[in-house]
Design a protein around this motif. Structure first.
Motif, PDB file in Angstrom:
ATOM      1  N   PHE A 177       0.826  -1.211   0.000  1.00  0.00           N
ATOM      2  CA  PHE A 177       0.000   0.000   0.000  1.00  0.00           C
ATOM      3  C   PHE A 177       0.862   1.263   0.000  1.00  0.00           C
ATOM      4  O   PHE A 177       0.490   2.265  -0.613  1.00  0.00           O
ATOM      5  N   VAL A 178       2.011   1.220   0.651  1.00  0.00           N
ATOM      6  CA  VAL A 178       2.927   2.368   0.611  1.00  0.00           C
ATOM      7  C   VAL A 178       3.391   2.609  -0.822  1.00  0.00           C
ATOM      8  O   VAL A 178       3.444   3.748  -1.311  1.00  0.00           O
ATOM      9  N   ARG A 179       3.733   1.525  -1.532  1.00  0.00           N
ATOM     10  CA  ARG A 179       4.168   1.641  -2.931  1.00  0.00           C
ATOM     11  C   ARG A 179       3.049   2.208  -3.796  1.00  0.00           C
ATOM     12  O   ARG A 179       3.280   3.079  -4.642  1.00  0.00           O
ATOM     13  N   VAL A 180       1.829   1.719  -3.560  1.00  0.00           N
ATOM     14  CA  VAL A 180       0.686   2.198  -4.339  1.00  0.00           C
ATOM     15  C   VAL A 180       0.482   3.697  -4.135  1.00  0.00           C
ATOM     16  O   VAL A 180       0.344   4.463  -5.101  1.00  0.00           O
ATOM     17  N   TRP A 181       0.481   4.114  -2.870  1.00  0.00           N
ATOM     18  CA  TRP A 181       0.228   5.520  -2.601  1.00  0.00           C
ATOM     19  C   TRP A 181       1.369   6.411  -3.071  1.00  0.00           C
ATOM     20  O   TRP A 181       1.141   7.573  -3.453  1.00  0.00           O
ATOM     21  N   GLU A 182       2.565   5.899  -3.073  1.00  0.00           N
ATOM     22  CA  GLU A 182       3.677   6.667  -3.633  1.00  0.00           C
ATOM     23  C   GLU A 182       3.425   6.963  -5.113  1.00  0.00           C
ATOM     24  O   GLU A 182       3.630   8.089  -5.577  1.00  0.00           O
ATOM     25  N   GLU A 183       2.963   5.946  -5.846  1.00  0.00           N
ATOM     26  CA  GLU A 183       2.689   6.135  -7.272  1.00  0.00           C
ATOM     27  C   GLU A 183       1.492   7.064  -7.483  1.00  0.00           C
ATOM     28  O   GLU A 183       1.490   7.895  -8.400  1.00  0.00           O
ATOM     29  N   VAL A 184       0.464   6.931  -6.641  1.00  0.00           N
ATOM     30  CA  VAL A 184      -0.710   7.795  -6.754  1.00  0.00           C
ATOM     31  C   VAL A 184      -0.326   9.251  -6.519  1.00  0.00           C
ATOM     32  O   VAL A 184      -0.684  10.145  -7.302  1.00  0.00           O
ATOM     33  N   PHE A 185       0.444   9.501  -5.449  1.00  0.00           N
ATOM     34  CA  PHE A 185       0.839  10.877  -5.143  1.00  0.00           C
ATOM     35  C   PHE A 185       1.770  11.441  -6.216  1.00  0.00           C
ATOM     36  O   PHE A 185       1.711  12.632  -6.531  1.00  0.00           O
ATOM     37  N   ARG A 186       2.634  10.591  -6.761  1.00  0.00           N
ATOM     38  CA  ARG A 186       3.526  11.061  -7.815  1.00  0.00           C
ATOM     39  C   ARG A 186       2.723  11.479  -9.051  1.00  0.00           C
ATOM     40  O   ARG A 186       2.986  12.506  -9.668  1.00  0.00           O
ATOM     41  N   GLU A 187       1.711  10.667  -9.389  1.00  0.00           N
ATOM     42  CA  GLU A 187       0.873  10.995 -10.549  1.00  0.00           C
ATOM     43  C   GLU A 187       0.055  12.257 -10.285  1.00  0.00           C
ATOM     44  O   GLU A 187      -0.106  13.107 -11.175  1.00  0.00           O
ATOM     45  N   MET A 188      -0.442  12.401  -9.052  1.00  0.00           N
ATOM     46  CA  MET A 188      -1.214  13.592  -8.711  1.00  0.00           C
ATOM     47  C   MET A 188      -0.328  14.835  -8.756  1.00  0.00           C
ATOM     48  O   MET A 188      -0.759  15.902  -9.219  1.00  0.00           O
ATOM     49  N   ALA A 189       0.906  14.696  -8.280  1.00  0.00           N
ATOM     50  CA  ALA A 189       1.823  15.838  -8.300  1.00  0.00           C
ATOM     51  C   ALA A 189       2.143  16.259  -9.730  1.00  0.00           C
ATOM     52  O   ALA A 189       2.185  17.454 -10.043  1.00  0.00           O
ATOM     53  N   ALA A 190       2.350  15.262 -10.600  1.00  0.00           N
ATOM     54  CA  ALA A 190       2.623  15.573 -12.000  1.00  0.00           C
ATOM     55  C   ALA A 190       1.438  16.255 -12.652  1.00  0.00           C
ATOM     56  O   ALA A 190       1.589  17.190 -13.444  1.00  0.00           O
ATOM     57  N   SER A 191       0.229  15.806 -12.271  1.00  0.00           N
ATOM     58  CA  SER A 191      -0.979  16.419 -12.821  1.00  0.00           C
ATOM     59  C   SER A 191      -1.128  17.860 -12.345  1.00  0.00           C
ATOM     60  O   SER A 191      -1.508  18.761 -13.108  1.00  0.00           O
ATOM     61  N   ASN A 192      -0.795  18.109 -11.073  1.00  0.00           N
ATOM     62  CA  ASN A 192      -0.882  19.472 -10.536  1.00  0.00           C
ATOM     63  C   ASN A 192       0.113  20.401 -11.201  1.00  0.00           C
ATOM     64  O   ASN A 192      -0.185  21.568 -11.475  1.00  0.00           O
ATOM     65  N   GLU A 193       1.318  19.889 -11.458  1.00  0.00           N
ATOM     66  CA  GLU A 193       2.325  20.704 -12.148  1.00  0.00           C
ATOM     67  C   GLU A 193       1.843  21.086 -13.544  1.00  0.00           C
ATOM     68  O   GLU A 193       2.071  22.202 -14.009  1.00  0.00           O
ATOM     69  N   GLU A 194       1.170  20.148 -14.194  1.00  0.00           N
ATOM     70  CA  GLU A 194       0.650  20.420 -15.527  1.00  0.00           C
ATOM     71  C   GLU A 194      -0.437  21.491 -15.465  1.00  0.00           C
ATOM     72  O   GLU A 194      -0.505  22.385 -16.313  1.00  0.00           O
ATOM     73  N   ASP A 195      -1.278  21.430 -14.414  1.00  0.00           N
ATOM     74  CA  ASP A 195      -2.363  22.408 -14.272  1.00  0.00           C
ATOM     75  C   ASP A 195      -1.824  23.806 -13.967  1.00  0.00           C
ATOM     76  O   ASP A 195      -2.456  24.816 -14.312  1.00  0.00           O
ATOM     77  N   LEU A 196      -0.648  23.873 -13.287  1.00  0.00           N
ATOM     78  CA  LEU A 196      -0.100  25.162 -12.889  1.00  0.00           C
ATOM     79  C   LEU A 196       0.671  25.862 -14.005  1.00  0.00           C
ATOM     80  O   LEU A 196       1.051  27.021 -13.868  1.00  0.00           O
TER      81      LEU A 196
END
Length: 333
Positions: free
Chosen positions: A308-327
């Motif tokens: 679950f730690v690995r999963v959430w690391e990937e989820v947060f990384r994808e969310m961070a990349a998406s936020n950078e794209e939005d900014l």
């Protein structure tokens, strides 16, 4: 002898037809690679030198059979017994030094335009020189992805990467390896337990010693090890907590103790298609750090806090990349 070239009868859109099926050609994986394979094969047939016309007189059938099996198993890594060569010859040397010149001459005899000859046989030659075949790309991509992701993610990224590169149409020897980002959004990759569970497991038997199990857990840097009986059925689990209790309270003598004495037997198990959220809720409610994944009493995987730690690391990384794209500032034309 398997009939690699054979007549096949079929019906398409209600119309019967007869076709000649040439099954000797390996898959592309792109159209241009497939045509390059065909150019090499047909060039060989047209350019076949006289010494190959009666191959049975210069090569024993068992040698030909062994060559066939080695080619199927090892691909470009195979070595062959071949007429005109006293020693075994590597497949790459055989293709580049002997067969490709024959194929070029054969396409010339067949009246193929020089531009097409060069284009397709150069693709074939580049693939041989680099060793980058379609099958090698699949293996290399999957093995690379397995080091940073679970089995399901590695498979998804490999298949997706293959599909995308096929559509681009570039020869396989120019492809880069598949990347984890090609597996798609986490919303599709992290739905059920089988997508994230660990399948590369070490198991022990009830009769194994506790010291043996402790050493395995130390060597493999794992916190849980599953216990099976002689029938391969899951019967228990040993955790780092069990070991702490054993070495701190139970072991008061120098006698060996069996796993059976310390393992947890009241296990909560789940099925591979259990939704991930349900598994996480179950772990919290039961206050356990892992859940064995079982089908018909047979162990098929393990999902733990580490997964679950690995999963959430990937989820947060994808969310961070998406936020950078939005900014990023909008471009106005």
């Amino acid at each position: 002898v398997y009939k690699w070239n054979r007549a096949c009868y079929g019906i398409t859109d209600g119309k019967p037809h007869l076709r000649i099926e040439n099954r000797v050609l390996p898959s592309g994986p792109t159209i241009v690679d497939e045509v390059a394979n065909a150019a090499f094969w047909l060039g060989l047939l047209h350019g076949l030198p006289p010494e190959y016309e009666h191959i049975a007189e210069s090569m024993d059938f068992d040698e030909a059979r062994a060559n066939f099996l080695k080619a199927a198993r090892l691909g470009l890594g195979a070595e062959f017994v071949w007429p005109g060569f006293q020693k075994r010859i590597a497949s790459t040397d055989l293709i580049l030094k002997e067969l490709l010149p024959i194929a070029r001459e054969g396409l010339e005899k067949a009246g193929i335009s020089p531009a097409d000859q060069t284009h397709y046989l150069d693709i074939f030659e580049a693939r041989v020189r680099t060793g980058k075949t379609g099958s090698q790309w699949l293996v290399s991509s999957f093995e690379s992805l397995k080091k940073e992701a679970g089995l399901h993610d590695a498979l998804a990224a490999t298949v997706s990467g293959l599909s995308r590169r096929q559509q681009l149409g570039q020869p396989v020897h120019t492809w880069t390896l598949a990347e984890l980002s090609e597996a798609g959004s986490w919303r599709h990759r992290f739905q059920v337990v089988r997508q994230i569970m660990t399948t590369d497991l070490f198991t022990v038997l009830e009769e194994d010693t506790v010291e043996f199990v402790a050493n395995i857990m130390d060597w493999r840097n794992i916190r849980h090890i599953l216990v099976e009986n002689d029938a391969g059925e899951l019967v228990g689990l040993v955790s780092s907590r069990n070991l702490i209790k054993y070495f701190g309270k139970i072991k008061r003598d120098n006698l060996p103790h069996c796993v059976r004495e310390i393992m947890t037997t009241d296990l909560t198990t789940i099925a591979p298609n259990t939704p991930i959220l349900d598994a996480l809720t179950l772990m919290r409610n039961k206050n356990v750090s892992c859940l064995p994944v079982v089908v018909d009493k047979k162990l098929v995987g393990l999902v733990s806090e580490r997964d679950f730690v690995r999963v959430w690391e990937e989820v947060f990384r994808e969310m961070a990349a998406s936020n950078e794209e939005d900014l990023k500032p909008e471009k106005h034309f």
